[in-house]
Design a protein around this motif. Structure first.
Motif, PDB file in Angstrom:
ATOM      1  N   UNK A 273      -7.487 -33.834   4.404  1.00 24.24           N
ATOM      2  CA  UNK A 273      -8.705 -33.183   3.903  1.00 24.24           C
ATOM      3  C   UNK A 273      -9.954 -34.039   4.067  1.00 24.24           C
ATOM      4  N   UNK A 274      -9.828 -35.348   3.917  1.00 20.22           N
ATOM      5  CA  UNK A 274     -10.987 -36.229   4.107  1.00 20.22           C
ATOM      6  C   UNK A 274     -11.500 -36.155   5.540  1.00 20.22           C
ATOM      7  N   UNK A 275     -10.591 -36.089   6.503  1.00 22.40           N
ATOM      8  CA  UNK A 275     -11.009 -35.963   7.893  1.00 22.40           C
ATOM      9  C   UNK A 275     -11.662 -34.606   8.129  1.00 22.40           C
ATOM     10  N   UNK A 276     -11.099 -33.555   7.536  1.00 24.83           N
ATOM     11  CA  UNK A 276     -11.702 -32.225   7.681  1.00 24.83           C
ATOM     12  C   UNK A 276     -13.128 -32.214   7.121  1.00 24.83           C
ATOM     13  N   UNK A 277     -13.339 -32.857   5.991  1.00 21.93           N
ATOM     14  CA  UNK A 277     -14.686 -32.916   5.419  1.00 21.93           C
ATOM     15  C   UNK A 277     -15.636 -33.710   6.309  1.00 21.93           C
ATOM     16  N   UNK A 278     -15.159 -34.817   6.853  1.00 23.52           N
ATOM     17  CA  UNK A 278     -15.998 -35.643   7.717  1.00 23.52           C
ATOM     18  C   UNK A 278     -16.451 -34.873   8.949  1.00 23.52           C
ATOM     19  N   UNK A 279     -15.589 -34.012   9.456  1.00 25.38           N
ATOM     20  CA  UNK A 279     -15.942 -33.232  10.642  1.00 25.38           C
ATOM     21  C   UNK A 279     -17.020 -32.194  10.354  1.00 25.38           C
TER      22      UNK A 279
END
Length: 285
Positions: A273-279
């Motif tokens: 989820x952190x990577x999804x938010x960063x994108x």
């Protein structure tokens, strides 16, 4: 690294993506930026590719990897592209030990080379070719649950700065593709069967329905049509295993080329989820 790297599955698509990146290539560029901004630059990539297959697991532990143009019939410009990345031979004993602890024997050899399933996406994710790569050739006759177990053995690597990268295709039936060599309609409308399969996979992933996912060949719509053989989907399960059962896989990107060649990208584990938010950050949009 402040936090573990989420394992990834990247649909690598046609080799022509290296020349005509489209939506997937644009996403891959943002993906590398988001990984670095959120987790830091990976120490190495452990790659599970649909094009590196063996009867027993084999680590390609060369000090440097030449670009392998493992395809034919494409424009000459494609064969002139290079992505000669450093290898990660020092990582091989660690991977062997992890697999051995899970009862999986893996060999290490000094040979190297990156097939197009690895170098085509990495050319956009890390264009400077500055991340060492350790390909792990795997056994395509092992079913999804066994590929997941192999990935589970690799899970500790995420906290050691190693990006576990599965690469294949979320749908892969080249008989449905009119032309795959740069002369066909790359943007033709998606077949209904392809959309149904990709949607089912995303829904079962969000629900963490591992039993259904492991049994996708019986339960997913049009599974045999979308994957006459499943070597292009099995790396998804290896990467998923590295992320673990507890966390729902996150579909980070969804697109289709040639009407039936899905380009979906998934992240796994607690940090997905952190990577999804960063994108979604404005600087990366």
């Amino acid at each position: 690294m402040d936090q573990p790297l989420p394992p990834l599955f990247v649909s690598h698509g046609s080799p022509m993506t290296a020349l005509d990146p489209g939506a997937a290539g644009a996403f891959w560029q943002r993906l590398g930026q988001a990984i670095d901004a959120t987790f830091g630059h990976p120490r190495a990539v452990l790659a599970l590719s649909a094009h590196s297959l063996t009867r027993e697991p084999v680590l390609l532990a060369a000090a440097r990897h030449p670009t392998v143009h493992d395809f034919g019939g494409f424009p000459d410009a494609l064969y002139r592209l290079r992505y000669d990345a450093p290898g990660a031979p020092a990582l091989a004993p660690r991977v062997q030990a992890l697999l051995d602890g899970a009862g999986i024997r893996a060999h290490a050899v000094d040979d190297g080379g990156l097939d197009h399933g690895i170098w085509v996406p990495l050319r956009f994710v890390y264009p400077d070719a500055d991340v060492p790569v350790l390909p792990l050739a795997w056994v395509p006759s092992d079913p999804p649950a066994a590929q997941f177990a192999l990935g589970q053995a690799l899970a500790p690597l995420a906290a050691e700065g190693v990006l576990v990268l599965g690469t294949g295709s979320i749908t892969h039936n080249l008989r449905l593709v009119v032309s795959f060599t740069g002369r066909g309609p790359v943007d033709q409308p998606e077949r209904a069967e392809s959309a149904a399969f990709r949607d089912w996979f995303a829904q079962r992933s969000a629900a963490r329905d591992w039993d259904a996912l492991f049994d996708y060949r019986r339960q997913a719509p049009h599974a045999a049509l979308m994957h006459p053989s499943d070597e292009h989907l099995l790396p998804w399960f290896g990467a998923a295993g590295a992320g673990g059962r507890e966390h729902a896989p996150q579909r980070l990107h969804a697109s289709v080329t040639y009407g039936a060649l899905g380009m979906d990208v998934y992240a796994f584990g607690a940090q997905a989820p952190a990577l999804a938010r960063a994108l979604q950050a404005p600087a990366l949009a």
